[in-house]
Write an enzyme that holds these catalytic residues in place. Structure first.
Site, PDB file in Angstrom:
ATOM      1  N   PHE A 160      -0.710   7.019   3.610  1.00  0.00           N
ATOM      2  CA  PHE A 160      -0.898   7.914   5.478  1.00  0.00           C
ATOM      3  C   PHE A 160       0.368   8.698   5.201  1.00  0.00           C
ATOM      4  CE2 PHE A 160       1.588   4.260   6.680  1.00  0.00           C
ATOM      5  CZ  PHE A 160       2.581   4.423   8.222  1.00  0.00           C
ATOM      6  N   LYS A 184      -8.118  10.709  -3.580  1.00  0.00           N
ATOM      7  CA  LYS A 184      -8.616   9.494  -2.400  1.00  0.00           C
ATOM      8  C   LYS A 184      -7.694   9.509  -1.474  1.00  0.00           C
ATOM      9  CE  LYS A 184      -8.052   6.091  -0.921  1.00  0.00           C
ATOM     10  NZ  LYS A 184      -8.370   5.448   0.750  1.00  0.00           N
ATOM     11  N   GLU A 187      -7.359   6.983   4.492  1.00  0.00           N
ATOM     12  CA  GLU A 187      -8.245   7.001   5.657  1.00  0.00           C
ATOM     13  C   GLU A 187      -7.450   6.832   7.033  1.00  0.00           C
ATOM     14  OE1 GLU A 187      -7.586   4.469   4.030  1.00  0.00           O
ATOM     15  OE2 GLU A 187      -7.743   2.735   4.570  1.00  0.00           O
ATOM     16  N   SER A 236       1.576   0.839  -0.700  1.00  0.00           N
ATOM     17  CA  SER A 236       3.163  -0.477  -0.122  1.00  0.00           C
ATOM     18  C   SER A 236       2.792  -1.691  -2.067  1.00  0.00           C
ATOM     19  CB  SER A 236       2.385  -1.595   0.502  1.00  0.00           C
ATOM     20  OG  SER A 236       0.902  -1.769   0.226  1.00  0.00           O
ATOM     21  N   CYS A 291       9.182   6.332   2.612  1.00  0.00           N
ATOM     22  CA  CYS A 291       9.670   5.113   1.311  1.00  0.00           C
ATOM     23  C   CYS A 291      10.799   5.726   0.670  1.00  0.00           C
ATOM     24  CB  CYS A 291       9.115   5.617   0.418  1.00  0.00           C
ATOM     25  SG  CYS A 291       9.034   7.161  -0.975  1.00  0.00           S
TER      26      CYS A 291
HETATM   27  P1  NAD Z   1      -1.336   1.134   1.668  1.00  0.00           P
HETATM   28  O1  NAD Z   1      -0.924   0.753   0.436  1.00  0.00           O
HETATM   29  O2  NAD Z   1      -1.737   0.273   2.724  1.00  0.00           O
HETATM   30  O3  NAD Z   1      -2.407   2.741   1.107  1.00  0.00           O
HETATM   31  C1  NAD Z   1      -2.196   3.183  -0.062  1.00  0.00           C
HETATM   32  C2  NAD Z   1      -3.862   3.868  -0.174  1.00  0.00           C
HETATM   33  O4  NAD Z   1      -4.526   2.215  -0.605  1.00  0.00           O
HETATM   34  C3  NAD Z   1      -4.713   4.128   0.493  1.00  0.00           C
HETATM   35  O5  NAD Z   1      -5.076   5.284   0.424  1.00  0.00           O
HETATM   36  C4  NAD Z   1      -5.591   2.896   0.763  1.00  0.00           C
HETATM   37  O6  NAD Z   1      -6.624   3.428   0.955  1.00  0.00           O
HETATM   38  C5  NAD Z   1      -5.180   2.345  -0.734  1.00  0.00           C
HETATM   39  N1  NAD Z   1      -5.805   0.469  -0.685  1.00  0.00           N
HETATM   40  C6  NAD Z   1      -5.007  -0.133   0.380  1.00  0.00           C
HETATM   41  N2  NAD Z   1      -5.364  -1.073   0.121  1.00  0.00           N
HETATM   42  C7  NAD Z   1      -6.119  -1.981  -0.374  1.00  0.00           C
HETATM   43  C8  NAD Z   1      -6.887  -2.559  -2.013  1.00  0.00           C
HETATM   44  N3  NAD Z   1      -6.940  -3.655  -0.972  1.00  0.00           N
HETATM   45  N4  NAD Z   1      -7.675  -2.143  -2.508  1.00  0.00           N
HETATM   46  C9  NAD Z   1      -7.593  -0.809  -3.095  1.00  0.00           C
HETATM   47  N5  NAD Z   1      -6.699  -0.026  -2.312  1.00  0.00           N
HETATM   48  C10 NAD Z   1      -6.218  -0.157  -1.346  1.00  0.00           C
HETATM   49  O7  NAD Z   1       0.202   1.700   1.937  1.00  0.00           O
HETATM   50  P2  NAD Z   1      -0.064   2.960   3.540  1.00  0.00           P
HETATM   51  O8  NAD Z   1       0.628   1.643   3.988  1.00  0.00           O
HETATM   52  O9  NAD Z   1      -1.070   4.049   3.121  1.00  0.00           O
HETATM   53  O10 NAD Z   1       1.660   3.721   2.966  1.00  0.00           O
HETATM   54  C11 NAD Z   1       2.826   3.165   3.399  1.00  0.00           C
HETATM   55  C12 NAD Z   1       3.020   2.490   1.920  1.00  0.00           C
HETATM   56  O11 NAD Z   1       3.284   3.264   0.994  1.00  0.00           O
HETATM   57  C13 NAD Z   1       5.189   1.872   2.521  1.00  0.00           C
HETATM   58  O12 NAD Z   1       4.695   0.826   1.366  1.00  0.00           O
HETATM   59  C14 NAD Z   1       5.601   2.581   1.611  1.00  0.00           C
HETATM   60  O13 NAD Z   1       6.964   2.401   1.044  1.00  0.00           O
HETATM   61  C15 NAD Z   1       4.707   2.957  -0.051  1.00  0.00           C
HETATM   62  N6  NAD Z   1       4.887   4.848   0.693  1.00  0.00           N
HETATM   63  C16 NAD Z   1       6.064   4.909  -1.002  1.00  0.00           C
HETATM   64  C17 NAD Z   1       6.073   5.653  -1.880  1.00  0.00           C
HETATM   65  C18 NAD Z   1       7.447   6.431  -3.066  1.00  0.00           C
HETATM   66  O14 NAD Z   1       7.236   7.418  -3.328  1.00  0.00           O
HETATM   67  N7  NAD Z   1       7.682   4.902  -3.865  1.00  0.00           N
HETATM   68  C19 NAD Z   1       6.170   7.149  -0.899  1.00  0.00           C
HETATM   69  C20 NAD Z   1       5.135   6.935  -0.122  1.00  0.00           C
HETATM   70  C21 NAD Z   1       5.036   6.357   0.515  1.00  0.00           C
END
Ligand code: NAD
Length: 491
Positions: A160, A184, A187, A236, A291
């Site tokens: 997000f 994708k 959401e 995450s 991040c």
């Molecule tokens: P998230 O993991 O909740 O969601 C990321 C994506 O995964 C979304 O599109 C979501 O729909 C999907 N998703 C969520 N749960 C899922 C599941 N159980 N099965 C399959 N798909 C699923 O992450 P977020 O809250 O949107 O973003 C924040 C996180 O992203 C933080 O942990 C941040 O550190 C990380 N991040 C990392 C980087 C990097 O370069 N390492 C960059 C940006 C963000």
């Protein structure tokens, strides 16, 4: 819509882009999307059906043959048009990010610049790294060459916090190298890519880029569908592990970036004014939802008292407010539940015995009383085994810690499960060099608090911050192509 943001109404419906057309999802399942600064719903995003995901994959597959055969110099022209369109709609795109995510408008503009830089970088890749190798006469009358070939349909799953930039770590490279893609968006913040979708629709042949909205069910179809050759994920750590494992089991290439808990180390010889000015936005910019955000501030020895005083003072001066107001330093958290989660961590820190020296929980933004705001929050006397020191909070919360030597600081960082970023503030080249070589983290800053690699470098990540081999941005040239070796002899 992209030409007239003021048309945005409270019942904004996020449609999918499939085969060059925007189509509403037939799904009854949906989730509201918010303007987090106002704390109001602005519309909804559907949880698309499996059939819709399959349609998007089918469209990408059908487009692949023709797209992959377009001569490279011609394919590059599509990316030039993409860059031009994004530049001419920069204001609208930045506003869409701020509206749905809450970050300040200048942060949104910075995000877009990074996205566009990836288009430029991908164009350069097509003219340089895409080329193969050739050696004549590897044996008598035999020549050998390697060429890069695209693979087919890829999928990109996004977080997000950078609704446009993160998808652009991947899309332009996949396309310029001859692949097609299904994207994708998160959401929680799908509006940015919905707007960019209008540009895709205008620039690319139908099916080359498709956008499907939803959550886990959409991801699971992408993970299991045999037509998808590779998956990139950013989000995450727990989800990254799941994606990495499942995509690998299903025989797909995978690059999965995870969460972070970053450390900033300040040495006694650091230039404190500049150091603190640099540190503040790294802890609190984007309301800590980056991040690369710093979370743990490690003072080495005698710098502790002065650093703490200056850091708290500067944090108190930050203006928390609506992202569209130019005077705002810190926007809201992305959702009410994100705000509640961060508040939970603040309560946990108090319970664990850390000393709360600045409490952002009571911040008020008078014009937007329903917004999801939290002010800068600082804990002092944080010990490394506390939950707040170890887990990713993803909010405007800073932990101050004290160690007595650079060795102790490095050891502290290397004990973390994460390895996304770390920075050091010092005037000593010897110390900086030791830090850069001994710290296990993918992005290292030396007197730079947000060590964000430019598009033409890979975006680093180690330990549980990254799963895979090939990192985002330019390194994806190896992700989106395979090597074919041709050994030829002519009788
Ligand atoms: P998230 O993991 O909740 O969601 C990321 C994506 O995964 C979304 O599109 C979501 O729909 C999907 N998703 C969520 N749960 C899922 C599941 N159980 N099965 C399959 N798909 C699923 O992450 P977020 O809250 O949107 O973003 C924040 C996180 O992203 C933080 O942990 C941040 O550190 C990380 N991040 C990392 C980087 C990097 O370069 N390492 C960059 C940006 C963000």
């Amino acid at each position: 819509m992209i030409d007239n943001m003021s048309k945005l109404v409270k019942s904004l419906r996020i449609d999918n882009l499939i085969n060059g057309s925007f189509k509403p999802s037939s799904s009854e399942r949906r989730q509201p999307i918010y303007d987090p600064g106002a704390g109001e719903e602005i519309g909804f995003v559907p949880f698309s059906t499996k059939e819709e995901v399959k349609d998007a994959i089918g469209a990408a597959e059908a487009a692949y043959d023709k797209w992959s055969k377009i001569p490279v110099p011609d394919r590059i022209q599509y990316l030039f048009r993409l860059k031009n369109e994004m530049e001419s709609h920069k204001d609208q795109l930045a506003r869409s990010i701020t509206l749905n995510h809450g970050k300040t408008i200048s942060e949104a503009e910075g995000e877009l610049e990074r996205a566009i830089q990836n288009v430029e970088s991908a164009i350069s890749v097509a003219y340089t790294l895409y080329k193969g190798e050739y050696m004549p006469t590897v044996a008598s009358g035999i020549d050998e060459m390697s060429e890069r070939v695209p693979l087919g349909v890829f999928a990109s799953i996004n977080p997000f916090n950078f609704p446009i930039m993160v998808p652009f770590w991947f899309i332009p490279y996949a396309l310029v190298l001859g692949n097609t893609i299904v994207v994708k968006p998160s959401e929680i913040t799908p509006l940015g890519m919905f707007m960019v979708g209008e540009i895709f629709q205008k620039v690319f042949p139908p099916g080359v880029v498709n956008i499907v909205n939803g959550a886990k069910e959409v991801v699971d179809e992408l993970l299991s569908n045999p037509s998808i050759k590779g998956i990139t994920f950013v989000g995450s750590t727990n989800v990254a592990k799941y994606i990495y494992k499942t995509a690998s089991e299903n025989g797909k290439k995978v690059s999965a970036s995870g969460g972070a808990k970053n450390f900033a180390v300040v040495m006694p010889d650091a230039k404190l004014e500049q150091t603190v000015a640099n540190l503040i936005p790294s802890f609190f910019g984007n309301a800590g939802q980056r991040c690369l955000a710093n979370a743990n501030l490690v003072a080495v020895g005698g710098v502790y008292d002065e650093l703490k005083r200056k850091f708290i003072e500067a944090s108190k001066r930050l203006v928390v407010g609506y992202g569209f107001d130019r005077g705002t330093d810190i926007g809201p958290l992305v959702t009410e539940s994100a705000k509640n989660r961060v508040q939970g961590y603040i309560e946990k820190g108090i319970e664990e015995g850390a000393k709360l020296v600045l409490d952002g929980r009571n911040v008020r933004v008078p014009d937007y009383p329903k917004g999801f705001y939290l002010g800068p929050t600082i804990f002092d006397e944080v010990s490394p085994d506390m939950v707040i020191a170890k887990e990713e909070i993803f909010g405007p919360v800073a932990n101050i810690m004290r160690v007595e030597s650079i060795e102790e600081a490095i050891e502290l960082i290397n004990r973390s499960r994460y390895g996304n970023a770390a920075s050091i503030f010092t005037t000593s080249g010897v110390v900086a060099r030791k830090f850069a070589s001994e710290v296990i983290a993918g992005n290292i800053g030396v007197n730079v608090a947000v060590a964000q690699p430019m598009a033409f470098f890979p975006f680093g990540g180690m330990k549980e911050s990254f799963f895979g081999v090939l990192h985002p941005q330019i390194e994806t040239v190896n992700f989106y192509t395979d090597r074919k070796i041709v050994i030829q002899r002519w009788f």
